[in-house]
Each structure stands twice: as structure tokens, then as C-alpha cells.
Scaffold this active site. Sequence first.
Site: not given
Lengths: 404, 404
Positions: A12, A100, A129, A200, A298
Site C-alpha cells: 500500500v 484496519k 480498499g 472491518k 490491491g
Amino acid sequence: MAKVAILGFGVVGSGVAEVLRENSALIKNKLHTDLELKYILDVKDFPGNPFQEFVIHDFTTIERDLEVEVVAETIGGTGIAKEFTKRAICAGKSVITSNKELVAEHGCELMGLAQKHGVSYLYEASVGGGIPVIRPMKRCLAANEITEVRGILNGTTNYILTRMIRSGISFREALEEAQANGYAEKDPTADVEGLDACRKTCILAALAFGRQIHPNQVPTEGITRVTLADVAYAASRDYKIKLLGRAVRGEDGSVRAFVAPHLIPGSNPLSAVEDVFNAISVKGNAVGDVMFYGRGAGKLPTASAVVADMMEAVVYRDRPKYLDWEEGGPDTVVSPDDIPGFWYVRGQTDIDVFRAALGDVLPLANSGAPAGESAVLTPAMPRPELEARLSSVELSALFRVLGD
Amino acid sequence: MAKVAILGFGVVGSGVAEVLRENSALIKNKLHTDLELKYILDVKDFPGNPFQEFVIHDFTTIERDLEVEVVAETIGGTGIAKEFTKRAICAGKSVITSNKELVAEHGCELMGLAQKHGVSYLYEASVGGGIPVIRPMKRCLAANEITEVRGILNGTTNYILTRMIRSGISFREALEEAQANGYAEKDPTADVEGLDACRKTCILAALAFGRQIHPNQVPTEGITRVTLADVAYAASRDYKIKLLGRAVRGEDGSVRAFVAPHLIPGSNPLSAVEDVFNAISVKGNAVGDVMFYGRGAGKLPTASAVVADMMEAVVYRDRPKYLDWEEGGPDTVVSPDDIPGFWYVRGQTDIDVFRAALGDVLPLANSGAPAGESAVLTPAMPRPELEARLSSVELSALFRVLGD
């Protein structure tokens, strides 16, 4: 001009650097100022990497640099990531995170610290994401009393289940395929046991209902017990098995949050969410159901959410800060068991045994079933009642069915 | 305390009043102040209505009342709605609108006026009813270069097409059913001819690409020429016919916007959007595809978007205002004809004629087809080339096919 730093140069973090560089012109155009990368903090060096000149190893440099206005934390976990987040906030910097675990465990504390220091702590990238869901819930649905949030929140498990459903391969084979494709980690526990979806779910529940919900308050069941037999029985009535995270508001304001495999009817748009895609469905008392859909993970999708939050922190730097939720407590979350759901049960027994125990059941078919096995969908009842009624039956599987 | 007025006490306007009253506690909690209704402007009286005490007939009362900070315009059209919007803005009030026609025709002018007067002109409710899409595009996807926006933007036409696909009733029968259910107006022209979808496409295109796109620049085809034969041929290869509004950015920055029926493959999530539901799919260079889904119309969903915008106008009252897009011009939009799309063609001819003219076509089946008719999916080519190659064939239908 706003200068920024990235903590952690992994997937990321490097995506954030790329988006900042690749889309710098449009960011400047929308922000009416530049967003300029100044540091990347990592323990490693990256010789030959196009961003190597930005890499430093000492967080203190960032902490003490008054030019750095926004810090993106993409380290993950609740250790050093939390320490750096607190120190950055205390140094007057807004912090943007894709972490998260940290938001689910300590979101309220960190937002409170940010409020105290007049900076932002933003976390759009921590759920779904690049799918916009946190800010739409905060702003666009602000006039709604939210009654439920439910979502397919983990791409790895959704990929595995999709492969089992579409190609009839086993959980084990699908997991190996996901690992080979880079969709699952070498140690897939956090994904397949539902922990990632649980974190989440906690964030979405806290945002929807205004109280910190801790992961250890959320009953969590992964997908390791879902078999091809269950997939086949479900398909016989146009249901698909998906891992859902759900947070439901009771009429008394209590919150029930849980993560579990569900049978989802083909008429529900969540049933069409396949492969590594995620979707989050929000039910509001005025808007009804709205759904947000896209790639839930991603490098670049997640990075684009981080960069959008960085822009937000700069644009609204002078705006008063409010907590998105408050501390909860042990009594915030109550057991989901009393929600009178529909159930899928499979066992080594005759269908008439299910019928005698449960009343008007809906039989399911599976041409490859072993002799003596049957599976049904039950009428709506709370789980303790179901288990009491089936106490004499040896169950092979028991999953929730999504009613509407 | 922020006082507000509603212009127009129709479906959406009365919904706004209801949401303000019903959800007043949670609005106050999130806004940290009250949002209090002071006036409802309408030409009619509403004796016996729970909001009758708020109804006035003279806009000047609102215009001159310094207490009124935000005005919700739910009148519709570009006549008196535009005049009141301008006067409210000039009087220093933020204006929130659900009026897609006004935003599509004059959005840039009205945002410019609002900027000049330091107030907001917000329009989340003008596209997709209560589905959050405008603000997510502005904020959450801010770090993305948007390359395409496509959507099922009109619930009436989607209901009609869904009924044709699912129940095999004709366009005419489905329209009558939609009218009986209140999903279509007595004069359904704006819906079935694609004008409503065209206006929403203009708004999404302007927001995505930064230029005002006028409805008269957008080639628009409705669904009146879609027949049950087309539905059946499409189904033979798992395609569904849906009305799409699309805005596509060329590599040179040019914009192609159009509204037309499309064959959508079953693998695309837009194909699962049924009945009166809407969905908007946005493609960004970092995030990939994200999709927003929900009821695209209706009293309370639309009203909840209006009220969320009212809250936004109050929270960000001191923030500098920027235009979401600038004026365009006659050369902003270029013809979509040169997009080398796939096509669905049906005609009174043998399949070999299609094959000879177009090369490698994909034949479609329809058990009820009249003798001598055939239909195929073509290879990708621009529309002028397709028409040139088929100049000697009498076509009964020609629709786009969504490629990815």
C-alpha cells in the site's frame, strides 16, 4: 503546498507514492495546491527503486519536520504503527491509515487524540480498499438512522468460495489456487478464519452506531467448515454461500455484530459479488438499501483511498474535528443468537426428522449426497431454539440464511 | 441552530420535511446543532397536512429572512426553479437541489454564482436518488483520473426492461404496468425516450471530466425500439438489455457522452441491476471499477440525500467554494460513433450475409424468430464502419454491446 510522509513502504505504501506521482497534476488541480512527498519511512533500503531518495529510517525526522502536514500510516498492526500514529498526531500532523486492525482496536482513542490536537485521523482505506464507503456513510447517509450494515468484506475468502461454487473444487484446492495467484497469504488464517472481516465489521459497526466495537466482542466464524456439499445444496434453491460481516441495530439501540458464512438468495445483489470483489450494503431508515461495490484490496485501489483522505485532511485542515464514534463498553454488543434468522442445516438424518423437529422446512437437493444425509432451510427462529429442537440430531453443517 | 426552507411541496419536498422531523435527533447529534424547518414554499395550501403551518406562497419572505441559511429546491424544471435558486444564492443562502434538469443545463452558472456569494450549491439528490455518488466521486475518488462513468440511471426504463426480460411482456404492456404501479408518469416521454437518463449522464460527465456537458450535446436513444425478439436473442448468450448513460474520456481529454440501450453480459454486475434500482459504475486509473447501487428515486431516499446536503452546507459554511466543473463549449463533446464498440444487429437476412459483411460474428438464437431473420454480435468496429458494411442489409435493430 502540503508535504506528506508515508510510513511503511510495502504494497500500500508504495502504491501511495505511485498515485501521488502519477496523478500529481489532477491532485493539484482539485486541491488547489501541491501534495508533495517528502519522506518514506521503512526499516529497509530500496536501492534502484524510483522512490529510494525519499526513504529514511528514523521516525523522529518526520515527527520534528514542521513542513510535514500529513502522514500516511501503511505499516499495519497495533504495535509500532500505533506509537507512530500517536506521535505524529501529537506533533500536529493529520494521520491517514489503511490499518484496519488499529482502527478496529483503537479508533476512538486515536480520533480523540486527533481532535485534541486539531488534526484529522482518517481511515477510508481500512475497509473495502478503494471502494468509497466510510465517507459516504458519514456524509451522504448522514440524514439516515442506519439499521444494518452487511458486507462481503474479504476478497480472499470470496475468491475461494467463488471457485468452490463455480468450479466445484474443494476449499483446500481453492485456497492453494488463491495463494498461487497472490490472493491469499502463506499463512491464510486472518482471512479464512474471518478475523480480517471481523475488524472491518467492527469499523463499519462503530461508524454506523456511534460506539467502539472491539473485535473480541464480535462472534466470528470463517469459511473453513464450508464444504462442496453445502455449496451444492445451496445451489439447488439458487443460494450462494458467502462470508458476511453484519452489524444490526436493535430497536432498543443495542448492537449485534457477527461474522459468519451465510446462504444468500440469488435475488439479493450480494449474491452476484464474485471473485476478489467486495460489497458493502447499508440499510437506512430513509434511503432503504444502498450498496457499494468494487475491488476490496490491491495496491493502487487502496492507495487511491489513502491519497483521497490525504487531500481531505488538507482541504479541511481548519474544520473542527469530531469523533466518528465514542468508547463502547462490554455491554455495547449483545449476542446475535436472539436474531430469529432462517437457517441452513445438514445432517445424517432423514428429512422427516428435520420436519418433525422444525415444522415447515424447505428441502434442498444434492445429487452427490451420501445415503441418509439431508439438508433443509428452516423457518425463522433464534439459534438457541434451533439447537434445542435439533439436540438429538447430529448436524454436519449449520449456517445462517440471509432473509432479505 | 440553522433554519431551512423547502421550495416546492411535492413528492421530494414533503419527503425532506418528513426526514427533517423524523430524524431530527440524529441530525442534531451529527451536526452539533439543530436543522430547523421554517418555511415551505408552494402555490397551493395543504389543509390538514402536518406541515401546513410552514406553508407560505411568497418567495420574498424566504429571500429576506436572514435566519434562513439553507434552501432546498425541489420544484424541478429550469423556469421558476432557476430564478428562486439565483435569488436565494444572491441573498447569501446555500441551495440544495434534486433538480437534475437545472443542474444539467445550468450547473456551472449556478455554482459560479454560489462561489461568488460564498455559499454552497449542492446536488447529490439529482443523480441516483438516495444513492451516494456525487460526493464519493468528488471526494473519495479525488486521487483518480476518471476514465469512464456508466450507469443505469432511470428506474422507470429499468423496470420496463426487467419486466420484458423476466415475464416476456411487451414494451407497451410493461409501460402500462409501470404506470399502474406509480413507477412511470402518465406522459412517460422523459423516461422512455432517455431524456431523464441524459440529464443525469450530463451531470456525471461534468463532474468526472470538469466541463459542463449540455443535454443537447449528448446523443440520446430511449428504449421504445427494444422488442421482445431483441430480449430473447440477447438472452441466448446471457446478455440483458439495459439503458445505459455513458461518459467516456478519450486519451486526448475529449469526452464522448451518450445514452442508449446496451446488451450487457451476465458477468458484468450492471446486468444484475433489476426493477427500479439504479447503479452507477465509475472507472478510475487507480481504483479500477467501483459501483454504487440502490433505489434511484422515491420520496424518502431522494429526500435523505437532500437533507445530507443541507447538513454539509451547514458544516462547511466557512470553507472556500470551488466550481465542480467549468463551462464547456460546442467542442467539448465529440461523437461517440468512433468508439470501436461491439454491436448487436438483427435483420431480415441470412446469417451468412452478416458473416460475409462483418467477418467473425457470434450468432444469437431465438426460438420464436420469424423465418429469414437472424441476429448476431459483431466484432469491434466504429459505428460508421458497421453501417457502411451493412448498407445493403435491412436492419430491424442495432444496439451497442458492453465490452467490459
